[in-house]
Write a protein that holds these residues in place. Sequence first.
Motif, PDB file in Angstrom:
ATOM      1  N   THR A  22      14.544  -6.027  16.593  1.00 58.17           N
ATOM      2  CA  THR A  22      13.295  -5.637  15.798  1.00 58.17           C
ATOM      3  C   THR A  22      13.047  -6.180  14.765  1.00 58.17           C
ATOM      4  N   VAL A  23      14.062  -6.111  13.812  1.00 54.91           N
ATOM      5  CA  VAL A  23      13.682  -6.647  12.601  1.00 54.91           C
ATOM      6  C   VAL A  23      13.868  -8.269  12.274  1.00 54.91           C
ATOM      7  N   ALA A  24      14.604  -8.868  13.176  1.00 53.46           N
ATOM      8  CA  ALA A  24      14.656 -10.383  13.388  1.00 53.46           C
ATOM      9  C   ALA A  24      13.000 -10.659  13.928  1.00 53.46           C
ATOM     10  N   ASP A  31       6.504 -13.534   6.640  1.00 51.20           N
ATOM     11  CA  ASP A  31       6.387 -14.969   6.102  1.00 51.20           C
ATOM     12  C   ASP A  31       8.025 -15.503   5.657  1.00 51.20           C
ATOM     13  N   ILE A  32       8.956 -15.169   6.549  1.00 53.61           N
ATOM     14  CA  ILE A  32       9.999 -15.472   6.236  1.00 53.61           C
ATOM     15  C   ILE A  32      10.814 -16.279   7.930  1.00 53.61           C
TER      16      ILE A  32
ATOM     17  N   GLU B  58      17.129 -17.757  -1.085  1.00 59.06           N
ATOM     18  CA  GLU B  58      15.793 -17.328  -1.264  1.00 59.06           C
ATOM     19  C   GLU B  58      15.352 -16.416  -0.016  1.00 59.06           C
ATOM     20  N   LYS B  59      15.786 -16.851   1.091  1.00 57.97           N
ATOM     21  CA  LYS B  59      15.314 -16.183   2.082  1.00 57.97           C
ATOM     22  C   LYS B  59      15.877 -14.842   2.412  1.00 57.97           C
ATOM     23  N   VAL B  60      17.457 -14.756   2.005  1.00 55.22           N
ATOM     24  CA  VAL B  60      17.742 -13.288   2.036  1.00 55.22           C
ATOM     25  C   VAL B  60      17.454 -12.511   1.220  1.00 55.22           C
ATOM     26  N   GLU B  61      16.962 -12.911  -0.199  1.00 55.16           N
ATOM     27  CA  GLU B  61      16.233 -12.188  -1.056  1.00 55.16           C
ATOM     28  C   GLU B  61      15.012 -11.843  -0.601  1.00 55.16           C
ATOM     29  N   ALA B  62      14.229 -12.701   0.047  1.00 52.72           N
ATOM     30  CA  ALA B  62      12.815 -12.098   0.613  1.00 52.72           C
ATOM     31  C   ALA B  62      12.942 -11.247   1.635  1.00 52.72           C
TER      32      ALA B  62
END
Lengths: 84, 84
Positions: A22-24, A31-32, B58-62
């Motif tokens: 669900t998170v994925a 916007d990731i 960046e993606k992890v932190e976002a």
Amino acid sequence: MKFIAEIDIMPHKELLDPQGKTVAKNMKNVDIEGVADVRIGKHVMLTIDAEDEASAKEKVEAACERILVNAIMEKYTYTLSSEE
Amino acid sequence: MKFIAEIDIMPHKELLDPQGKTVAKNMKNVDIEGVADVRIGKHVMLTIDAEDEASAKEKVEAACERILVNAIMEKYTYTLSSEE
């Protein structure tokens, strides 16, 4: 002596992880891009009083097996460090 | 490139952790002595497709800030490794 155990408890690879799925799926909505998979488990920190490292390890494994981990659905890994 | 991020999300030190307290209290009931404290949080594993390590970070932190972590109650730490 005082020991700190950091335990990761994760669902077995073979099992679906609906919370993670669900998170994925929702990463795009915030916007990731580029997150291929998410798996969610527990992180447990134990502060242990024990005579030595071997006895601390025993306590951590007993705690995992008797109370923290459901071995049917989860596996655990841990690191142990002594706190001076 | 493929990266694996291992994220630990824990309740702030200043906050009570009722789930952890309950587990700590029950250690004696399963014959485990010497566990002084238990704190329980989440462990999240992300599989990320990104061009380089900076972009993966960046993606992890976002992801942590926008969806995974409640900054009022929790803090996060993570490690990032590339998967060949």
